[in-house]
Write an enzyme that holds these catalytic residues in place. Structure first.
Site, short mmCIF file in Angstrom:
data_model
loop_
_atom_site.label_atom_id
_atom_site.label_comp_id
_atom_site.label_asym_id
_atom_site.label_seq_id
_atom_site.Cartn_x
_atom_site.Cartn_y
_atom_site.Cartn_z
N TYR A 162 1.07 -1.14 -0.04
CA TYR A 162 -0.10 0.03 0.23
C TYR A 162 0.96 1.22 -0.07
O TYR A 162 2.01 1.43 0.85
CB TYR A 162 -0.99 0.02 1.23
N HIS A 215 -3.07 1.05 6.43
CA HIS A 215 -4.16 0.79 5.36
C HIS A 215 -4.79 -0.30 5.93
O HIS A 215 -5.29 -1.42 5.03
CB HIS A 215 -3.43 0.71 4.00
MG MG Z 1 -5.27 6.35 4.65
#
Ligand code: MG
Length: 409
Positions: A162, A215
């Site tokens: 991410y 995330h």
């Molecule tokens: Mg975020």
């Protein structure tokens, strides 16, 4: 004279190749209109349908002054409520009505909210890279541009991590379900992140504020271990250490580590954020303003947070229109419990489509003092930036572990 809603419609545009939805509320006062952000980039056509097939006929003829009642009556008109599609649709109308109220009053929205408590909002921006050296170089370059708050994310070699380019590639290329490009192993990432912070702190020193976004990609015990491992590096905050489905675990996370916690860009429902705020289990609320229903709901959340010493860090990614960024900023500069503002620098096409965007200067975002949001929308130009082709119309492909099981994005 009563000014009434005449028509509500959506403008879909992608000047930065990101699907934006802007709602335009037209009124009985010729030439007076308002703009609101309804961007839900993974489901844009569902939001457009909710606005044009339901809110437009429901609200035609309503007095534009009655923002709170329009929110409350629209909110329950679907009976089922508090999901991202309907909240974004509500937000588009809500923000547009605040824009109209500001234009009628001759005041910027931050003045309607009580006036400035600060001149501008310090922002954080993202430094991502394939390895620690690249992250450090990019963070150093941002510091040279005047930014004092930088989010750092580094790629786990060979994995769709991410916040890095590997993740963007996964989203763009939409490979098969077990393509090597979509692989992510949580434990590999949890071991790498503390080493990234050790490297960047040793290279950049203590002056810069560092942030990080998990995330929601870790199982709860690994998230707790990561929070403890990051303690020596004095984070500004650690974001979304857990997914919204595991909120009850925040009590244990809080007891285990003193790392400042930010949470909530995925929240859409009051019952998600209320317990975390009331029990002081987070330090920063990260909600995406259009996803909780617009400015009317966000200002209530900000006021609630103030009494529990929770500061704001409104979600400000590229999939927020300039109107949404202006709404973030109107709150940032008018509340006392502002924490930090996430910001994605506008490209030239976005600045051209939305004349009047807030100005970025000295690591801070400066509000426009024109009435309402102070932002126009050049519809002719917006039409020249249609949504980019995508096999899933913007929806995200799955990220998977090596065994083929799906991980949260
Ligand atoms: Mg975020």
């Amino acid at each position: 004279m009563t000014v009434r809603i005449e028509k509500i419609r959506c403008i879909a545009t992608a000047p930065a190749d990101i699907r934006l939805v802007v709602v335009k509320v037209e009124t009985s006062d010729s030439g007076l209109y308002g703009l609101g952000c309804a961007t839900f980039t993974q489901r844009p056509s569902a939001v457009i349908e909710a606005v044009e097939s339901y809110l437009d006929p429901f609200l035609r003829g309503r007095d534009v002054n009655e923002i709170e009642d329009i929110f409350q009556s629209s909110y329950v008109s679907s009976y089922w409520r508090q999901g991202p599609v309907l909240n974004n649709a509500l937000s588009g109308v809500d923000m547009a009505l605040w824009d109209i109220k500001g234009k009628r009053a001759g005041m910027p929205v931050h003045d309607l909210l009580g006036g400035k408590t600060r001149m501008a909002a310090p922002v954080y921006v993202h430094a991502s890279g394939r390895d620690f050296a690249e992250v450090t170089d990019r963070a150093r370059a941002l510091m040279a541009e005047g930014f004092r708050h930088v989010r750092i994310q580094s790629e786990v070699p060979g994995q769709s991590t991410y916040g890095t380019e590997s993740d963007l590639k996964t989203h763009e290329q939409v490979n098969g379900p077990t393509s090597p490009q979509n692989i992510f192993e949580p434990a590999d990432y949890a071991r790498l992140a503390p080493r990234l912070f050790e490297h960047v702190r040793s290279e950049l020193g203590d002056e810069v504020e560092l942030l990080h976004d998990v995330h929601e990609r870790l199982p709860a015990p690994l998230a707790m271990q990561l929070a403890k491992d990051l303690e020596p590096y004095r984070l500004f905050f650690l974001e979304d250490a857990l997914p919204p489905e595991e909120l009850t675990y925040f009590r244990r996370l809080r007891e285990a580590s003193h790392v400042p916690l930010a949470m909530g860009e995925l929240f859409t429902n009051v019952n998600e954020y209320l317990p975390l705020i009331r029990e002081q289990l987070i330090d920063f609320i990260r909600v995406h303003i259009s996803d909780v229903g617009g400015l009317s709901m966000a200002r209530k959340i900000a006021a609630l947070c103030e009494f529990f010493s929770v500061r704001t860090a409104w979600h400000g990614p590229g999939d927020t229109s300039p109107i949404g960024h202006a709404a973030n900023l109107a709150l940032d500069v008018s509340i006392s419990n502002f924490g930090i503002q996430e910001f994605t620098v506008f490209n030239q096409a976005t600045l051209d489509v939305f004349p009047g965007c807030p100005e970025l200067r000295d690591g801070m975002l400066w509000p426009n003092d024109a009435p309402g949001w102070g932002i126009e929308l050049d519809e002719e130009l917006a039409a020249k930036f249609p949504y980019p082709d995508h096999p899933f119309n913007g929806a995200w492909p799955a990220i998977r572990r090596r065994d083929g099981s799906c991980v949260k994005p």
